[in-house]
Scaffold this active site. Structure first.
Site, mmCIF file in Angstrom:
data_model
loop_
_atom_site.group_PDB
_atom_site.id
_atom_site.type_symbol
_atom_site.label_atom_id
_atom_site.label_comp_id
_atom_site.label_asym_id
_atom_site.label_seq_id
_atom_site.Cartn_x
_atom_site.Cartn_y
_atom_site.Cartn_z
ATOM 1 N N GLU A 1 0.836 -1.214 0.000
ATOM 2 C CA GLU A 1 0.000 0.000 0.000
ATOM 3 C C GLU A 1 0.868 1.261 0.000
ATOM 4 O OE1 GLU A 1 -0.719 2.003 3.074
ATOM 5 O OE2 GLU A 1 -0.161 0.653 4.710
ATOM 6 N N LYS B 1 -2.937 -0.921 14.633
ATOM 7 C CA LYS B 1 -2.159 0.178 15.193
ATOM 8 C C LYS B 1 -2.565 0.449 16.649
ATOM 9 C CE LYS B 1 -2.618 2.726 11.437
ATOM 10 N NZ LYS B 1 -2.601 1.891 10.236
HETATM 11 N N1 PSU Z 1 0.529 0.983 8.639
HETATM 12 C C1 PSU Z 1 1.534 1.846 8.968
HETATM 13 N N2 PSU Z 1 1.321 3.177 8.700
HETATM 14 C C2 PSU Z 1 0.189 3.643 8.088
HETATM 15 C C3 PSU Z 1 -0.854 2.727 7.722
HETATM 16 C C4 PSU Z 1 -0.620 1.403 8.024
HETATM 17 O O1 PSU Z 1 2.567 1.437 9.526
HETATM 18 O O2 PSU Z 1 0.069 4.856 7.847
HETATM 19 C C5 PSU Z 1 -2.094 3.227 7.002
HETATM 20 C C6 PSU Z 1 -2.665 2.110 6.137
HETATM 21 O O3 PSU Z 1 -2.787 2.607 4.812
HETATM 22 C C7 PSU Z 1 -4.031 1.834 6.749
HETATM 23 C C8 PSU Z 1 -4.403 3.215 7.200
HETATM 24 O O4 PSU Z 1 -4.917 1.270 5.839
HETATM 25 O O5 PSU Z 1 -3.188 3.639 7.820
HETATM 26 C C9 PSU Z 1 -5.599 3.188 8.125
HETATM 27 O O6 PSU Z 1 -6.280 4.407 8.037
HETATM 28 P P1 PSU Z 1 -7.777 4.550 8.608
HETATM 29 O O7 PSU Z 1 -7.638 4.328 10.089
HETATM 30 O O8 PSU Z 1 -8.190 5.966 8.269
HETATM 31 O O9 PSU Z 1 -8.597 3.509 7.947
#
Ligand code: PSU
Ligand code: MN
Length: 312
Positions: free
Chosen positions: A26, A159
């Protein structure tokens, strides 16, 4: 009104058609998860790790309205240095239709990977249920995409900025299996453990590949999570991590941050509050996950009994 739409790069299309190992990557972590020049450097390092394990990286993003699977080095650089929009399934069609440039989250990357016939994806940490979600309703589209797309996602858990118990429950509800690679607990991104269980422990890439193959063979509709804990030497110490997290979450609430901006805000606050220690941990776990995803992709490619996902 003709637009590039959906484009699979020739080397990726050939590898998929021949059943060779491919790992989807991604790009939101490149443009929104890591600051400035780090994003591109880390993205290049992730690709190099995937190649070193004998798999082909397929980095996914949107350039001038084209959803591309398998960005070339110059295209990745272009995306990293453009003012890319963070794209999840909610704004994907509009960004493509407007001819804009965007980076794809895990959710949007899953959609593109599945359509291209790729069954492995590597990221840092998946999105999940946010803290305070009972009020805000903020649940990452990554979870729903995982339930729908037949792709295995290697991550260091969800996360740590999230509500991990609710995220774990939601994966259970959605029927997304969580495999722990050498661990019994769902990892917590910057930390190895969360106190929450995985569905099954696998000790080798071959064992993970076997579970993924069984999932596909059984006709299970969606994807899987392969949880790969951050190496112990890169864990963020609790006395640094806990106060920083509490402050970051409080700052986001005070600033009234909403929607797609929440996760990038929290990651950036964590970086500042930990004096870059969270950034180093994030980089380390990204490379670690890319290596494992490549090894599982190689193991899957060696499994002749596995039905292919036909590119659509
Ligand atoms: N993993 C990381 N850093 C990131 C992300 C994942 O180490 O920035 C990103 C991914 O693209 C994931 C997004 O899909 O954060 C999640 O965002 P949200 O909570 O708005 O869905
Ligand atoms: Mn959200």
């Amino acid at each position: 009104m003709s637009r590039p739409g959906f484009v699979v790069a020739a080397p990726v299309a050939a590898a998929v058609a021949e059943g060779r190992p491919v790992v989807a990557l991604e790009t939101t972590l490149v443009t929104h998860g890591l600051p400035g020049p780090h994003g591109l450097r880390v993205a290049e390092a992730i690709e190099a790790v995937v190649r070193s394990e004998g798999a082909l990286p397929a980095t996914i993003g949107i350039l001038a309205g084209g959803l591309r699977v398998g960005l070339r080095a110059d295209e990745l650089k272009q995306l990293a240095t453009a003012n890319a929009v963070k794209v999840n399934p909610g704004n994907l069609a509009a960004v493509v239709a407007a001819g804009m440039t965007g980076s794809t989250t895990v959710a949007a990357t899953l959609v593109a990977a599945a359509r291209a016939g790729i069954r492995m994806l590597a990221t840092g940490g998946i999105g999940g249920v946010h803290r305070g979600a009972t009020e805000s309703g903020d649940v990452s589209a990554d979870l729903v995409a995982l339930a729908r797309q037949p792709v295995a996602v290697v991550c260091a858990g969800a996360k740590a900025i999230l509500d991990l118990p609710r995220t774990r429950e939601m994966l259970e509800t959605l029927g997304v299996p969580v495999l722990g690679l050498g661990c019994n607990e769902f990892p917590a991104f910057y930390r190895r453990s969360s106190g929450l269980a995985v569905d099954a422990r696998c000790d080798t890439p071959d064992q993970a590949a076997a579970a993924i193959a069984a999932h596909v063979t059984l006709g299970m509709p969606g994807g899987l999570v392969v949880a790969n804990p951050i190496p112990v030497e890169h864990e963020l110490p609790v006395d640094i991590y806990e106060p920083a997290l509490a402050t970051a979450v409080a700052d986001a609430a005070a600033a009234g941050v909403r929607g797609r901006a929440v996760t990038p805000f929290l990651l950036e606050r964590m970086r500042t509050l930990t004096g870059d220690a969270s950034l180093r941990a994030n980089e380390a776990l990204l490379l670690h996950n890319a290596r494992l995803a490549a090894r599982i992709a190689v193991a899957l490619a060696h499994d002749p009994t596995l039905p292919r996902i036909a590119p659509s």
